[in-house]
Design an enzyme around this catalytic site. Structure first.
Site, PDB file in Angstrom:
ATOM      1  N   LYS A  14       0.832  -1.212   0.000  1.00  0.00           N
ATOM      2  CA  LYS A  14       0.000   0.000   0.000  1.00  0.00           C
ATOM      3  C   LYS A  14       0.868   1.265   0.000  1.00  0.00           C
ATOM      4  O   LYS A  14       0.634   2.179  -0.778  1.00  0.00           O
ATOM      5  CB  LYS A  14      -0.919   0.029   1.241  1.00  0.00           C
ATOM      6  CG  LYS A  14      -1.853  -1.170   1.365  1.00  0.00           C
ATOM      7  CD  LYS A  14      -2.764  -1.063   2.567  1.00  0.00           C
ATOM      8  CE  LYS A  14      -2.063  -1.105   3.908  1.00  0.00           C
ATOM      9  NZ  LYS A  14      -1.458  -2.429   4.253  1.00  0.00           N
ATOM     10  N   ARG A  89      -9.785   0.918   8.352  1.00  0.00           N
ATOM     11  CA  ARG A  89      -9.410  -0.450   8.716  1.00  0.00           C
ATOM     12  C   ARG A  89     -10.529  -1.172   9.456  1.00  0.00           C
ATOM     13  O   ARG A  89     -10.376  -2.323   9.811  1.00  0.00           O
ATOM     14  CB  ARG A  89      -8.206  -0.391   9.639  1.00  0.00           C
ATOM     15  CG  ARG A  89      -6.901  -0.835   8.989  1.00  0.00           C
ATOM     16  CD  ARG A  89      -5.843  -0.608  10.054  1.00  0.00           C
ATOM     17  NE  ARG A  89      -4.682  -1.399   9.890  1.00  0.00           N
ATOM     18  CZ  ARG A  89      -3.566  -0.978   9.297  1.00  0.00           C
ATOM     19  NH1 ARG A  89      -3.508   0.200   8.746  1.00  0.00           N
ATOM     20  NH2 ARG A  89      -2.519  -1.769   9.252  1.00  0.00           N
ATOM     21  N   ARG A 128      12.012  -6.531   5.776  1.00  0.00           N
ATOM     22  CA  ARG A 128      12.079  -5.120   6.178  1.00  0.00           C
ATOM     23  C   ARG A 128      12.494  -5.004   7.647  1.00  0.00           C
ATOM     24  O   ARG A 128      13.184  -4.066   8.020  1.00  0.00           O
ATOM     25  CB  ARG A 128      10.736  -4.422   5.933  1.00  0.00           C
ATOM     26  CG  ARG A 128      10.827  -2.910   6.144  1.00  0.00           C
ATOM     27  CD  ARG A 128       9.582  -2.170   5.764  1.00  0.00           C
ATOM     28  NE  ARG A 128       8.425  -2.643   6.515  1.00  0.00           N
ATOM     29  CZ  ARG A 128       7.187  -2.245   6.308  1.00  0.00           C
ATOM     30  NH1 ARG A 128       6.935  -1.373   5.345  1.00  0.00           N
ATOM     31  NH2 ARG A 128       6.194  -2.711   7.032  1.00  0.00           N
ATOM     32  N   ARG A 134      11.129  -0.512  12.278  1.00  0.00           N
ATOM     33  CA  ARG A 134       9.725  -0.743  12.663  1.00  0.00           C
ATOM     34  C   ARG A 134       9.667  -1.955  13.594  1.00  0.00           C
ATOM     35  O   ARG A 134       9.848  -3.089  13.134  1.00  0.00           O
ATOM     36  CB  ARG A 134       8.869  -0.959  11.409  1.00  0.00           C
ATOM     37  CG  ARG A 134       8.265   0.348  10.887  1.00  0.00           C
ATOM     38  CD  ARG A 134       7.299   0.145   9.775  1.00  0.00           C
ATOM     39  NE  ARG A 134       6.088  -0.561  10.185  1.00  0.00           N
ATOM     40  CZ  ARG A 134       4.993  -0.623   9.453  1.00  0.00           C
ATOM     41  NH1 ARG A 134       4.945  -0.004   8.288  1.00  0.00           N
ATOM     42  NH2 ARG A 134       3.947  -1.281   9.876  1.00  0.00           N
ATOM     43  N   ARG A 146      -0.801  -9.021  13.210  1.00  0.00           N
ATOM     44  CA  ARG A 146      -1.279  -7.940  12.323  1.00  0.00           C
ATOM     45  C   ARG A 146      -2.126  -8.532  11.194  1.00  0.00           C
ATOM     46  O   ARG A 146      -3.152  -7.976  10.819  1.00  0.00           O
ATOM     47  CB  ARG A 146      -0.077  -7.183  11.736  1.00  0.00           C
ATOM     48  CG  ARG A 146       0.559  -6.235  12.734  1.00  0.00           C
ATOM     49  CD  ARG A 146       1.995  -5.902  12.354  1.00  0.00           C
ATOM     50  NE  ARG A 146       2.127  -5.192  11.092  1.00  0.00           N
ATOM     51  CZ  ARG A 146       3.284  -5.090  10.432  1.00  0.00           C
ATOM     52  NH1 ARG A 146       4.384  -5.635  10.907  1.00  0.00           N
ATOM     53  NH2 ARG A 146       3.324  -4.424   9.293  1.00  0.00           N
TER      54      ARG A 146
HETATM   55  P1  AP5 Z   1       4.690  -1.543   1.966  1.00  0.00           P
HETATM   56  O1  AP5 Z   1       4.530  -0.770   0.725  1.00  0.00           O
HETATM   57  O2  AP5 Z   1       5.200  -0.848   3.176  1.00  0.00           O
HETATM   58  O3  AP5 Z   1       3.318  -2.316   2.311  1.00  0.00           O
HETATM   59  P2  AP5 Z   1       2.110  -1.854   3.196  1.00  0.00           P
HETATM   60  O4  AP5 Z   1       0.921  -2.522   2.646  1.00  0.00           O
HETATM   61  O5  AP5 Z   1       2.103  -0.364   3.296  1.00  0.00           O
HETATM   62  O6  AP5 Z   1       2.530  -2.552   4.557  1.00  0.00           O
HETATM   63  P3  AP5 Z   1       2.645  -1.966   6.027  1.00  0.00           P
HETATM   64  O7  AP5 Z   1       3.592  -2.850   6.758  1.00  0.00           O
HETATM   65  O8  AP5 Z   1       2.892  -0.516   6.058  1.00  0.00           O
HETATM   66  O9  AP5 Z   1       1.198  -2.275   6.478  1.00  0.00           O
HETATM   67  P4  AP5 Z   1       0.493  -2.203   7.799  1.00  0.00           P
HETATM   68  O10 AP5 Z   1      -0.876  -2.129   7.328  1.00  0.00           O
HETATM   69  O11 AP5 Z   1       0.809  -3.312   8.745  1.00  0.00           O
HETATM   70  O12 AP5 Z   1       1.133  -0.940   8.518  1.00  0.00           O
HETATM   71  P5  AP5 Z   1       0.545   0.484   8.900  1.00  0.00           P
HETATM   72  O13 AP5 Z   1       1.686   1.394   8.935  1.00  0.00           O
HETATM   73  O14 AP5 Z   1      -0.609   0.815   8.058  1.00  0.00           O
HETATM   74  O15 AP5 Z   1       5.615  -2.799   1.643  1.00  0.00           O
HETATM   75  C1  AP5 Z   1       6.051  -3.689   2.640  1.00  0.00           C
HETATM   76  C2  AP5 Z   1       7.474  -4.168   2.318  1.00  0.00           C
HETATM   77  O16 AP5 Z   1       7.421  -4.942   1.126  1.00  0.00           O
HETATM   78  C3  AP5 Z   1       8.464  -3.046   2.042  1.00  0.00           C
HETATM   79  O17 AP5 Z   1       9.714  -3.386   2.514  1.00  0.00           O
HETATM   80  C4  AP5 Z   1       8.451  -2.914   0.509  1.00  0.00           C
HETATM   81  O18 AP5 Z   1       9.646  -2.404   0.012  1.00  0.00           O
HETATM   82  C5  AP5 Z   1       8.211  -4.355   0.098  1.00  0.00           C
HETATM   83  N1  AP5 Z   1       7.459  -4.484  -1.168  1.00  0.00           N
HETATM   84  C6  AP5 Z   1       6.424  -3.723  -1.618  1.00  0.00           C
HETATM   85  N2  AP5 Z   1       5.993  -4.164  -2.816  1.00  0.00           N
HETATM   86  C7  AP5 Z   1       6.746  -5.238  -3.126  1.00  0.00           C
HETATM   87  C8  AP5 Z   1       6.762  -6.134  -4.246  1.00  0.00           C
HETATM   88  N3  AP5 Z   1       5.913  -6.000  -5.264  1.00  0.00           N
HETATM   89  N4  AP5 Z   1       7.653  -7.138  -4.224  1.00  0.00           N
HETATM   90  C9  AP5 Z   1       8.538  -7.291  -3.176  1.00  0.00           C
HETATM   91  N5  AP5 Z   1       8.580  -6.466  -2.102  1.00  0.00           N
HETATM   92  C10 AP5 Z   1       7.694  -5.448  -2.072  1.00  0.00           C
HETATM   93  O19 AP5 Z   1       0.010   0.202  10.374  1.00  0.00           O
HETATM   94  C11 AP5 Z   1       0.882  -0.072  11.424  1.00  0.00           C
HETATM   95  C12 AP5 Z   1       0.099  -0.146  12.733  1.00  0.00           C
HETATM   96  O20 AP5 Z   1      -0.489   1.130  13.025  1.00  0.00           O
HETATM   97  C13 AP5 Z   1      -1.089  -1.126  12.743  1.00  0.00           C
HETATM   98  O21 AP5 Z   1      -0.697  -2.430  13.069  1.00  0.00           O
HETATM   99  C14 AP5 Z   1      -1.985  -0.490  13.815  1.00  0.00           C
HETATM  100  O22 AP5 Z   1      -1.523  -0.778  15.097  1.00  0.00           O
HETATM  101  C15 AP5 Z   1      -1.796   0.999  13.568  1.00  0.00           C
HETATM  102  N6  AP5 Z   1      -2.771   1.551  12.607  1.00  0.00           N
HETATM  103  C16 AP5 Z   1      -2.497   2.121  11.394  1.00  0.00           C
HETATM  104  N7  AP5 Z   1      -3.615   2.535  10.782  1.00  0.00           N
HETATM  105  C17 AP5 Z   1      -4.636   2.201  11.610  1.00  0.00           C
HETATM  106  C18 AP5 Z   1      -6.048   2.343  11.520  1.00  0.00           C
HETATM  107  N8  AP5 Z   1      -6.624   2.920  10.429  1.00  0.00           N
HETATM  108  N9  AP5 Z   1      -6.802   1.886  12.540  1.00  0.00           N
HETATM  109  C19 AP5 Z   1      -6.240   1.309  13.640  1.00  0.00           C
HETATM  110  N10 AP5 Z   1      -4.902   1.139  13.790  1.00  0.00           N
HETATM  111  C20 AP5 Z   1      -4.109   1.587  12.782  1.00  0.00           C
HETATM  112 MG    MG Z   2       2.264   1.016   4.902  1.00  0.00          MG
END
Ligand code: AP5
Ligand code: MG
Length: 190
Positions: A14, A89, A128, A134, A146
């Site tokens: 994402k 979410r 990562r 992280r 997660r």
């Molecule tokens: P990346 O692009 O970072 O993927 P992502 O989908 O953004 O994954 P996240 O880890 O950020 O998702 P998340 O939903 O757990 O975290 P968030 O910050 O939202 O890619 C991931 C990795 O893969 C990278 O290293 C990238 O380089 C690699 N990659 C990408 N594409 C690739 C490909 N095609 N091939 C190979 N490698 C690739 O949330 C974190 C925490 O915050 C949550 O757990 C929760 O506690 C809280 N939180 C955030 N938002 C909310 C909400 N709305 N409500 C409640 N809690 C929330």
């Molecule tokens: Mg993300």
């Protein structure tokens, strides 16, 4: 306005695809995960509360993230549009977002879902975890928590947008550039 929801499990790309999209479409990228990590880095009261919950791999309360997003919408009224990444979410968050956008005479144009298998998600996040600070990527138990939070609380959000005819899905496996081409095709068809 073009308002997109980038949807998918942790590690589905994402953030990666959002960073590409904002360049081509001049949208404002709103990632609740990034906003929360900024609060933690700044040591705010909100950040202190969120820190432990995030480190455990659980969702922070709806009220907290909805408040953050509303503030961003209010401060960017002249925007061409937004990419919501990692938000909504829960169905409650989706309803609150619809309400906030309606009050701005706007709406969600579409949801783009990135489909990636669990094994690949775990591989990407663990990788990562070895190269970033992280804490939620460092432990396979937290990564799986997660993913489980996503399955139990977030998957119903796709159904919410599907019922509105706004869900578009694409494979998030393979090369980042190829996925971006497919995402752009979907966005252009909205
Ligand atoms: P990346 O692009 O970072 O993927 P992502 O989908 O953004 O994954 P996240 O880890 O950020 O998702 P998340 O939903 O757990 O975290 P968030 O910050 O939202 O890619 C991931 C990795 O893969 C990278 O290293 C990238 O380089 C690699 N990659 C990408 N594409 C690739 C490909 N095609 N091939 C190979 N490698 C690739 O949330 C974190 C925490 O915050 C949550 O757990 C929760 O506690 C809280 N939180 C955030 N938002 C909310 C909400 N709305 N409500 C409640 N809690 C929330
Ligand atoms: Mg993300």
């Amino acid at each position: 306005m073009l308002n997109l929801v980038l949807f998918g499990p942790p590690g589905s790309g994402k953030g990666t695809q959002s960073n590409n999209l904002i360049k081509d479409y001049h949208l404002i990228h709103l990632s609740t995960g990034d906003l929360l990590r900024n609060e933690i880095a700044e040591g705010t009261e909100l950040g202190l509360k969120a820190k432990e919950i995030m480190a455990e791999g659980l969702l922070v309360p709806d009220k907290v993230v909805i408040g953050m997003i509303k503030k961003k919408l209010e401060n960017n009224k002249a925007a061409k549009g937004f990419i919501f990444d990692g938000f909504p979410r829960t169905v409650a968050q989706a309803e609150a977002l619809d309400e906030a956008l309606t009050s701005m005479d706007a709406h969600i144009s579409g949801m783009i879902e990135l489909k990636v298998g669990q094994e690949e998600l775990e591989k990407r996040l663990l990788l990562r975890g070895t190269e970033s600070d992280r804490p939620d990527d460092a432990d396979i138990v937290v990564i799986r928590k997660r993913i489980n939070e996503y399955i139990s609380k977030t998957v119903p959000v796709a159904e919410y947008y599907k019922q509105q005819g706004k869900l578009r899905s694409v494979s998030g496996m393979g090369k980042v550039e190829d996925i971006f081409d497919s995402v752009k095709e979907l966005v252009n068809s909205l």
